[in-house]
Design a protein around this motif. Sequence first.
Motif, PDB file in Angstrom:
ATOM      1  N   LEU A   1       0.820  -1.212   0.000  1.00 44.60           N
ATOM      2  CA  LEU A   1       0.000   0.000   0.000  1.00 44.60           C
ATOM      3  C   LEU A   1       0.852   1.258   0.000  1.00 44.60           C
ATOM      4  CD1 LEU A   1      -2.907  -0.721   2.536  1.00 44.60           C
ATOM      5  CD2 LEU A   1      -3.150  -0.165   0.114  1.00 44.60           C
ATOM      6  N   THR A   2       1.862   1.282   0.873  1.00 46.75           N
ATOM      7  CA  THR A   2       2.636   2.515   1.034  1.00 46.75           C
ATOM      8  C   THR A   2       3.561   2.769  -0.153  1.00 46.75           C
ATOM      9  OG1 THR A   2       3.766   3.806   2.755  1.00 46.75           O
ATOM     10  CG2 THR A   2       4.685   1.635   2.260  1.00 46.75           C
ATOM     11  N   ILE A   3       4.075   1.689  -0.790  1.00 45.94           N
ATOM     12  CA  ILE A   3       4.907   1.875  -1.977  1.00 45.94           C
ATOM     13  C   ILE A   3       4.061   2.391  -3.130  1.00 45.94           C
ATOM     14  CG2 ILE A   3       6.229   0.645  -3.743  1.00 45.94           C
ATOM     15  CD1 ILE A   3       7.322  -1.126  -1.508  1.00 45.94           C
ATOM     16  N   ILE A   4       2.851   1.840  -3.285  1.00 43.02           N
ATOM     17  CA  ILE A   4       1.960   2.291  -4.357  1.00 43.02           C
ATOM     18  C   ILE A   4       1.578   3.745  -4.146  1.00 43.02           C
ATOM     19  CG2 ILE A   4      -0.374   2.029  -5.306  1.00 43.02           C
ATOM     20  CD1 ILE A   4      -0.052  -1.001  -4.867  1.00 43.02           C
ATOM     21  N   PHE A   5       1.263   4.118  -2.915  1.00 44.28           N
ATOM     22  CA  PHE A   5       0.898   5.511  -2.664  1.00 44.28           C
ATOM     23  C   PHE A   5       2.111   6.417  -2.806  1.00 44.28           C
ATOM     24  CE2 PHE A   5       0.351   9.296  -0.143  1.00 44.28           C
ATOM     25  CZ  PHE A   5      -0.906   9.724  -0.522  1.00 44.28           C
ATOM     26  N   GLY A   6       3.249   5.974  -2.294  1.00 40.69           N
ATOM     27  CA  GLY A   6       4.441   6.814  -2.350  1.00 40.69           C
ATOM     28  C   GLY A   6       4.873   7.133  -3.767  1.00 40.69           C
ATOM     29  N   LEU A   7       4.637   6.210  -4.692  1.00 36.99           N
ATOM     30  CA  LEU A   7       5.043   6.432  -6.080  1.00 36.99           C
ATOM     31  C   LEU A   7       3.902   6.992  -6.915  1.00 36.99           C
ATOM     32  CD1 LEU A   7       7.048   6.235  -8.378  1.00 36.99           C
ATOM     33  CD2 LEU A   7       6.357   3.865  -8.714  1.00 36.99           C
ATOM     34  N   LEU A   8       2.742   6.325  -6.875  1.00 39.81           N
ATOM     35  CA  LEU A   8       1.639   6.697  -7.762  1.00 39.81           C
ATOM     36  C   LEU A   8       0.690   7.715  -7.167  1.00 39.81           C
ATOM     37  CD1 LEU A   8       0.651   3.164  -9.130  1.00 39.81           C
ATOM     38  CD2 LEU A   8       2.312   4.768 -10.032  1.00 39.81           C
ATOM     39  N   ASP A   9       0.777   7.931  -5.852  1.00 42.98           N
ATOM     40  CA  ASP A   9      -0.176   8.804  -5.170  1.00 42.98           C
ATOM     41  C   ASP A   9      -1.600   8.249  -5.337  1.00 42.98           C
ATOM     42  OD1 ASP A   9      -0.521  10.935  -3.498  1.00 42.98           O
ATOM     43  OD2 ASP A   9      -0.845  12.402  -5.086  1.00 42.98           O
ATOM     44  N   VAL A  10      -1.705   6.918  -5.325  1.00 44.89           N
ATOM     45  CA  VAL A  10      -2.979   6.224  -5.498  1.00 44.89           C
ATOM     46  C   VAL A  10      -3.254   5.388  -4.254  1.00 44.89           C
ATOM     47  CG1 VAL A  10      -4.178   4.397  -6.778  1.00 44.89           C
ATOM     48  CG2 VAL A  10      -2.874   6.137  -8.008  1.00 44.89           C
ATOM     49  N   ILE A  11      -4.416   5.580  -3.650  1.00 44.38           N
ATOM     50  CA  ILE A  11      -4.844   4.740  -2.534  1.00 44.38           C
ATOM     51  C   ILE A  11      -5.636   3.585  -3.121  1.00 44.38           C
ATOM     52  CG2 ILE A  11      -6.174   4.614  -0.405  1.00 44.38           C
ATOM     53  CD1 ILE A  11      -5.612   7.542   0.049  1.00 44.38           C
TER      54      ILE A  11
ATOM     55  N   LEU B   1      17.381  -0.266  -9.504  1.00 39.79           N
ATOM     56  CA  LEU B   1      15.941  -0.317  -9.748  1.00 39.79           C
ATOM     57  C   LEU B   1      15.197   0.503  -8.708  1.00 39.79           C
ATOM     58  CD1 LEU B   1      13.513  -1.504 -11.277  1.00 39.79           C
ATOM     59  CD2 LEU B   1      13.621  -3.482  -9.729  1.00 39.79           C
ATOM     60  N   GLY B   2      15.602   0.365  -7.453  1.00 37.32           N
ATOM     61  CA  GLY B   2      14.989   1.153  -6.396  1.00 37.32           C
ATOM     62  C   GLY B   2      15.249   2.642  -6.580  1.00 37.32           C
ATOM     63  N   ALA B   3      16.436   2.980  -7.078  1.00 33.90           N
ATOM     64  CA  ALA B   3      16.756   4.388  -7.335  1.00 33.90           C
ATOM     65  C   ALA B   3      15.825   4.968  -8.404  1.00 33.90           C
ATOM     66  CB  ALA B   3      18.212   4.524  -7.765  1.00 33.90           C
ATOM     67  N   MET B   4      15.522   4.170  -9.438  1.00 34.46           N
ATOM     68  CA  MET B   4      14.586   4.635 -10.466  1.00 34.46           C
ATOM     69  C   MET B   4      13.197   4.848  -9.886  1.00 34.46           C
ATOM     70  SD  MET B   4      15.466   2.766 -14.077  1.00 34.46           S
ATOM     71  CE  MET B   4      15.175   1.110 -13.490  1.00 34.46           C
ATOM     72  N   VAL B   5      12.774   3.934  -9.020  1.00 29.46           N
ATOM     73  CA  VAL B   5      11.464   4.059  -8.384  1.00 29.46           C
ATOM     74  C   VAL B   5      11.399   5.328  -7.542  1.00 29.46           C
ATOM     75  CG1 VAL B   5       9.926   3.044  -6.655  1.00 29.46           C
ATOM     76  CG2 VAL B   5      10.987   1.590  -8.381  1.00 29.46           C
ATOM     77  N   ARG B   6      12.418   5.574  -6.737  1.00 34.43           N
ATOM     78  CA  ARG B   6      12.419   6.756  -5.876  1.00 34.43           C
ATOM     79  C   ARG B   6      12.538   8.043  -6.690  1.00 34.43           C
ATOM     80  NH1 ARG B   6      16.892   6.685  -2.954  1.00 34.43           N
ATOM     81  NH2 ARG B   6      17.778   4.770  -3.782  1.00 34.43           N
TER      82      ARG B   6
ATOM     83  N   LEU C   1      15.701  11.889 -17.860  1.00 28.62           N
ATOM     84  CA  LEU C   1      16.960  11.165 -17.683  1.00 28.62           C
ATOM     85  C   LEU C   1      16.893   9.744 -18.232  1.00 28.62           C
ATOM     86  CD1 LEU C   1      17.897  12.315 -14.070  1.00 28.62           C
ATOM     87  CD2 LEU C   1      18.922  13.083 -16.224  1.00 28.62           C
ATOM     88  N   GLY C   2      15.781   9.415 -18.883  1.00 29.79           N
ATOM     89  CA  GLY C   2      15.669   8.114 -19.533  1.00 29.79           C
ATOM     90  C   GLY C   2      14.964   7.047 -18.727  1.00 29.79           C
ATOM     91  N   VAL C   3      14.400   7.393 -17.580  1.00 30.53           N
ATOM     92  CA  VAL C   3      13.668   6.417 -16.779  1.00 30.53           C
ATOM     93  C   VAL C   3      12.299   6.173 -17.414  1.00 30.53           C
ATOM     94  CG1 VAL C   3      12.624   5.923 -14.534  1.00 30.53           C
ATOM     95  CG2 VAL C   3      14.845   7.090 -14.656  1.00 30.53           C
ATOM     96  N   PRO C   4      11.939   4.926 -17.729  1.00 27.70           N
ATOM     97  CA  PRO C   4      10.614   4.634 -18.315  1.00 27.70           C
ATOM     98  C   PRO C   4       9.529   4.740 -17.243  1.00 27.70           C
ATOM     99  CG  PRO C   4      11.809   2.590 -17.945  1.00 27.70           C
ATOM    100  CD  PRO C   4      12.759   3.713 -17.583  1.00 27.70           C
ATOM    101  N   VAL C   5       9.091   5.950 -16.976  1.00 28.28           N
ATOM    102  CA  VAL C   5       8.238   6.228 -15.820  1.00 28.28           C
ATOM    103  C   VAL C   5       6.951   5.407 -15.843  1.00 28.28           C
ATOM    104  CG1 VAL C   5       6.890   8.011 -14.653  1.00 28.28           C
ATOM    105  CG2 VAL C   5       9.189   8.529 -15.480  1.00 28.28           C
ATOM    106  N   SER C   6       6.290   5.324 -16.992  1.00 26.16           N
ATOM    107  CA  SER C   6       5.017   4.601 -17.042  1.00 26.16           C
ATOM    108  C   SER C   6       5.199   3.130 -16.691  1.00 26.16           C
ATOM    109  CB  SER C   6       4.384   4.740 -18.429  1.00 26.16           C
ATOM    110  OG  SER C   6       5.222   4.174 -19.430  1.00 26.16           O
ATOM    111  N   HIS C   7       6.293   2.529 -17.155  1.00 24.36           N
ATOM    112  CA  HIS C   7       6.550   1.133 -16.831  1.00 24.36           C
ATOM    113  C   HIS C   7       6.984   0.970 -15.376  1.00 24.36           C
ATOM    114  CE1 HIS C   7       6.032  -0.413 -20.879  1.00 24.36           C
ATOM    115  NE2 HIS C   7       6.763   0.591 -21.345  1.00 24.36           N
TER     116      HIS C   7
ATOM    117  N   LEU D   1       8.142   8.046   0.452  1.00 25.64           N
ATOM    118  CA  LEU D   1       8.974   7.000  -0.128  1.00 25.64           C
ATOM    119  C   LEU D   1      10.434   7.413  -0.296  1.00 25.64           C
ATOM    120  CD1 LEU D   1       8.861   4.137  -1.327  1.00 25.64           C
ATOM    121  CD2 LEU D   1       8.511   5.169  -3.547  1.00 25.64           C
ATOM    122  N   GLY D   2      10.662   8.669  -0.503  1.00 28.19           N
ATOM    123  CA  GLY D   2      12.033   9.120  -0.713  1.00 28.19           C
ATOM    124  C   GLY D   2      12.915   9.016   0.515  1.00 28.19           C
ATOM    125  N   HIS D   3      12.300   8.758   1.654  1.00 26.87           N
ATOM    126  CA  HIS D   3      13.060   8.652   2.887  1.00 26.87           C
ATOM    127  C   HIS D   3      13.035   7.209   3.370  1.00 26.87           C
ATOM    128  CE1 HIS D   3      13.025  13.037   3.060  1.00 26.87           C
ATOM    129  NE2 HIS D   3      11.739  12.969   2.778  1.00 26.87           N
ATOM    130  N   ALA D   4      14.108   6.742   3.997  1.00 26.05           N
ATOM    131  CA  ALA D   4      14.189   5.351   4.461  1.00 26.05           C
ATOM    132  C   ALA D   4      13.193   5.078   5.569  1.00 26.05           C
ATOM    133  CB  ALA D   4      15.598   5.037   4.941  1.00 26.05           C
TER     134      ALA D   4
END
Length: 297
Positions: free
Chosen positions: A33-43, A172-177, A189-195, A294-297
């Motif tokens: 839940l928290t990873i999805i919200f932290g990245l997509l801002d979707v509950i 991979l985690g760096a791209m997500v963050r 910077l070339g990160v495939p954001v949608s994927h 998500l950007g913080h540990a």
Amino acid sequence: MGGFIDTLQFVLAPQVVNGLSIGVAVILMALGLTIIFGLLDVINMAHGEFYALGAYLGVSLAAAGVNFWLMLLLVPLIMAPLGYAFERMLIQRVFHHKDRHILTLLLTFGLAIIMEDLFKVFYGPQALTAAPPIEGASEIAGMFFPNYRLFLMAVGSAIIVTVWLVVYRTSLGAMVRAAAFDKNMASSLGVPVSHVYAGTFAFGVALAALAGVLLAPVYSVFPTMGKDFILMAFSVVIVGGLGSIKGAVIAGLVLTQIQAIASLYMSPSWTDPLVFAIMVAVLMVRPQGLFGRLGHA
């Protein structure tokens, strides 16, 4: 003094172990839940139903003769493409709308209702049971603990540590963050954001399904199990801080321990309201939760 030690050893200790075993499973759901919200801002209101679907898949595979250990690998592999397709085909259609928070909330809520009804159609309204793959109990400090609960604590902890390492110690985690922090800059910077979005959603769905497989031998498997369990997961995410992995882990351990120990002194029907009261109290003091995004540990 001896009576206090006996109470601590034979009454509180088993509840602490039970709380820890359930806590790591709750954290697996809360992490998704928290990873999805932290990245997509979707509950994701359907997260509980993905957890239930994982449990039902586990029961079905067990009935087909699939080994439990193979099942732990197969269920996430089955659920991840499903989550990926759901994000690409449904959430992406409303993600860039100005009212996307409301639309994604309604979309995932509608999906949850559909999935719950499908469970009743295909499996019936009755509860199903799953036999634990590890039987017996082990003696620790003069007390006996179910071996499967100990296994649940160990494997859950290993998965939680692995998730943290992937998010904060890999490229991979760096791209997500990066996509979570600034999707436009990440894209330039070339990160495939949608994927990355779809893959992260799929990862969260796979974690929920894995939690369903692990908890199926502990709880019965029934159509509304996702709705019941997701309330605790949302409480963990809110108390820990929406988007914080560290917050989800700490809040999950604390809240499940409070619930487990409180069940010794009050009716089980009051333990859930106690958790929600703690959530409300935390929000009154720190509306953002205990930790950051998500950007913080």
